[in-house]
Design a protein around this motif. Structure first.
Motif, PDB file in Angstrom:
ATOM      1  N   SER A   8      20.032  54.425  74.245  1.00 36.64           N
ATOM      2  CA  SER A   8      19.123  53.294  74.086  1.00 36.64           C
ATOM      3  C   SER A   8      18.862  52.604  75.414  1.00 36.64           C
ATOM      4  CB  SER A   8      19.717  52.297  73.093  1.00 36.64           C
ATOM      5  OG  SER A   8      18.935  51.114  73.042  1.00 36.64           O
ATOM      6  N   GLU A  65      10.935  50.517  70.756  1.00 33.21           N
ATOM      7  CA  GLU A  65      12.200  51.231  70.633  1.00 33.21           C
ATOM      8  C   GLU A  65      12.864  50.996  69.285  1.00 33.21           C
ATOM      9  OE1 GLU A  65      16.087  52.324  73.339  1.00 33.21           O
ATOM     10  OE2 GLU A  65      15.307  50.285  73.459  1.00 33.21           O
ATOM     11  N   ILE A 123      14.393  54.001  67.154  1.00 32.74           N
ATOM     12  CA  ILE A 123      15.794  54.079  66.756  1.00 32.74           C
ATOM     13  C   ILE A 123      15.924  54.313  65.250  1.00 32.74           C
ATOM     14  CG2 ILE A 123      17.882  52.664  66.459  1.00 32.74           C
ATOM     15  CD1 ILE A 123      17.326  51.486  69.221  1.00 32.74           C
ATOM     16  N   ILE A 161      23.317  56.035  68.008  1.00 31.93           N
ATOM     17  CA  ILE A 161      22.630  55.210  69.000  1.00 31.93           C
ATOM     18  C   ILE A 161      23.682  54.694  69.974  1.00 31.93           C
ATOM     19  CG2 ILE A 161      21.050  53.297  69.380  1.00 31.93           C
ATOM     20  CD1 ILE A 161      20.005  55.623  67.565  1.00 31.93           C
TER      21      ILE A 161
END
Length: 694
Positions: free
Chosen positions: A572, A584, A588, A598
């Motif tokens: 990330s 993002e 995710i 993650i």
């Protein structure tokens, strides 16, 4: 709260060149230490949490995150005339005592003989009829004084850095004679001290009807002309960066024996003095002045143990005083002998490693317009394999600044400016800023290793360049048969400290010196890999020596041999404000649905980060320094790097290739606010599914 100096310690000869350990800082821990130099000033503080300890002109300052904390009092304990303990107490933030305990204690008895003939710093003193020792007795007691008869004899002492004379300038007749004398002295000695009759209070005494008896002596031709401004005008052309003016033999009222009526042509008339109406001065009045001229890299030196500091003038930048100008750049290969070069057969250092070609996931509809095709073509060209052969040069007589820039034999080393010309409008600002203050170590005798460049605080640049250079140079060094070496690097933070501990932590023959941005250090010799920490190629290249670097680190963290990789990892970028992926959160959520973990690297230990990448089968990541950890992935692991099309850089690609990783990339063309960008989540999802099916 005013910071007290520990001058009581500095004045004691038996504390010079002594090492003490901290007591009561960490319970039962005597491994930390404090070292007093030859002059009796604190020279080194080594404590397990160094951010709380610093030194300044012979005083310890205890630092915290909010400012400066210090103590109110000191106590010195002695045994048989030898200092055994220095106690600092009554801290402003808590009631606590911290002691320094002498470490060379045998069965409770101290070896007094050790301190009788200890080597101390020297001063060369040009003989004079004036009793200088009476003026500055404490300072003189801290040095070994070498008396000489002539200037030529003084200049013959090449090992001495401090020059002292008395009345020499006042007795000269012309300004030109003074200037020539100062030039000879100041270009040879970093510290030059001139004790002369003072004219600081001349006008004040004149207004009262008096003068100094020195005014009556015919040999004092230059009396009244010497002051800070006069010396500063000369000093800026002879390598002086600072002039300090001290006063000695203070007078507090008019009834002082060296003060005479201004119309009196002779020496002191004690009859007149006895009947003189007294008058108490309301300003400083001194019989003598001492002017200290300091050049680049002057040793720690101050006369305030005996005299009063009246005024100080910094007359030019420290680096300019040392003539560290950017003229006559020369390459490292011209300045020092080459002691290593990548073998012509790279297989000798690749050790069977397979280097996979980079692949770009191409979707024709994405690259339909001409501009995108051009960007794609540019990226394809950048991804082509480019190898860089390394070399290590041994540079003589180096000055290494906190910017990473190097001077060797006074010559600027070409390439050591790295990316500074692209980051600043002027090279002088960052490079001269890095030559402002000497590091506590000051000078490294023997061999040092350059283990940083200007961008050392970036994770990628530290690992791929600084640490790589340090390890390569160290491997070259130990093959020479030598043992002890010093590595110069930038100020260590958590991950840099961890890396150095992993690689060199158990090696007692390696000392790490970390420079702050404004610090510099000198070294007799420096091993320098210009291709890794200097400016060499427009984009990062493949470096065969990194195979050994990877193995070295993996073995030290016991992750060289592990089970086959199985984890799906997304790295990330939520922990950075630079080039953020603006959608993002949605990305995710999509990847979690595909079974991805993650991972946010910030705050994680280096070993944990290495382990995550070492056990990863497939990694998806937006371009950034965190992707550099693919360097620790296993052979044939897969990386899909998401690339912002407006920012093309192959640094992480080259590290992944050297690990034997199969590299794939995707370009994204939609930019957003604050240099952010968007990814096409459907494209990413479809690409990943193809790899999961395979």
């Amino acid at each position: 709260m005013k910071k007290p100096e520990i001058s009581n310690c500095c004045l004691r000869r038996n504390i010079a060149d002594r090492r003490f350990s901290f007591k009561n800082v960490i319970e039962e821990d005597l491994s930390s230490k404090i070292v007093f130099g030859s002059s009796g000033l604190i020279e080194e503080v080594d404590h397990s949490d160094k951010r709380y300890w610093n030194t300044h002109n012979g005083s310890i300052i205890i630092m915290d995150d909010k400012g400066v904390i210090t103590w109110e009092s000191t106590e010195i304990k002695e045994e048989h005339g030898i200092t055994t303990e220095v106690v600092f107490s009554s801290f402003s933030y808590s009631e606590k005592k911290i002691s320094l305990v002498h470490t060379e204690c045998i069965s409770g008895e101290y070896e007094e003989k050790k301190y009788i003939n200890e080597k101390r710093e020297k001063i060369v003193f040009l003989k004079t009829n004036y009793n200088v020792r009476a003026l500055i007795p404490r300072l003189i007691s801290m040095y070994d004084v070498v008396e000489v008869e002539t200037l030529d004899e003084a200049l013959g002492h090449t090992d001495i850095k401090i020059f002292l004379s008395a009345l020499a300038l006042t007795h000269m007749e012309k300004q030109e004679e003074v200037a020539n004398f100062l030039e000879k002295i100041c270009q040879f000695f970093p510290v030059a001290v001139f004790v002369e009759p003072s004219s600081y209070a001349k006008d004040y005494l004149d207004s009262l009807g008096y003068k100094s008896h020195h005014d009556n002596y015919a040999e004092n031709h230059f009396l009244g002309e010497l002051n800070v401004n006069f010396l500063a005008d000369i000093g800026k052309n002879i390598g002086t960066y600072r002039v300090e003016h001290y006063g000695g033999m203070a007078a507090f009222d008019i009834r002082e024996t060296w003060i005479i009526p201004k119309n009196w042509p002779h020496n002191i008339d004690y009859s007149e003095l006895a009947h003189r109406k007294n008058f108490t001065f309301d300003r400083p009045v001194f019989e003598m002045s001492a002017f200290v001229l300091k050049g680049f890299n002057a040793p720690v030196f101050a006369l305030d143990v005996d005299l009063e500091l009246i005024e100080l003038q910094t007359i030019q930048p420290h680096a300019r005083a040392g003539s560290f100008l950017f003229n006559g750049f020369r390459n490292a290969s011209e300045l020092g002998k080459e002691i290593y070069k990548t073998p012509s057969e790279r297989s000798e250092v690749l050790h069977g490693r397979t280097i996979h070609s980079a692949k770009i996931i191409e979707e024709q509809e994405v690259y339909a317009d001409h501009q995108r095709k051009e960007i794609l073509k540019n990226w394809q060209d950048l991804c082509k394999p480019e190898w860089l052969d390394l070399s290590v040069n041994e540079l003589p007589h180096c000055v290494v600044g906190g910017s990473g820039f190097i001077f060797s034999d006074g010559v600027p080393v070409g390439g050591s400016e790295y990316l500074i010309p692209y980051l600043y409008t002027s090279m002088y600002q960052p490079i001269w800023s890095g030559l402002q203050k000497p590091h506590l170590k000051r000078h490294i005798p023997g061999v040092a290793i350059i283990g940083f460049n200007h961008l050392y605080d970036n994770y990628y640049h530290f690992m791929a360049e600084a640490l790589s250079a340090a390890i390569l140079c160290y491997d070259v060094f130990i093959k020479s048969g030598l043992e002890k070496v010093t590595i110069i690097t930038g100020k260590k933070n958590q991950f840099r400290r961890e890396y150095f501990d992993i690689v060199f932590g158990k090696n007692k023959n390696v000392e790490i010196i970390d420079l702050d941005r404004d610090e510099y250090v000198t070294a007799d010799k420096a091993l320098y890999c210009r291709h890794l920490v200097g400016r060499s190629t427009p984009q990062p290249c493949l470096v065969a020596e990194r195979v050994a670097l990877q193995a070295h680190i993996l073995k030290n963290v016991e992750l060289f041999s592990v089970s086959p990789p199985s984890r799906l990892i997304y790295i990330s970028r939520q922990d950075t404000g630079a080039r953020s992926i603006l959608n993002e959160a949605a990305l995710i959520k999509c990847l979690q649905g595909l079974g991805f973990e993650i991972y946010v690297a910030t705050g994680k230990s280096v070993r944990e980060q290495i382990e995550v990448f070492r056990t990863a089968k497939l990694v998806v990541a937006g371009h950034g320094a965190g992707v550099s950890n693919m360097f620790f992935a296993q052979n044939d692991a897969i990386l899909i790097e998401l690339i912002q099309a407006s920012y093309l850089n192959v640094g992480p690609l080259r590290l992944a290739q050297m690990a034997g990783v199969k590299y794939h990339s995707m370009l994204f063309f939609e930019d957003g606010e604050n240099h952010g960008w968007y990814v096409d989540i459907d494209r990413v999802k479809n690409a990943i599914k193809n790899f999961l099916i395979d």
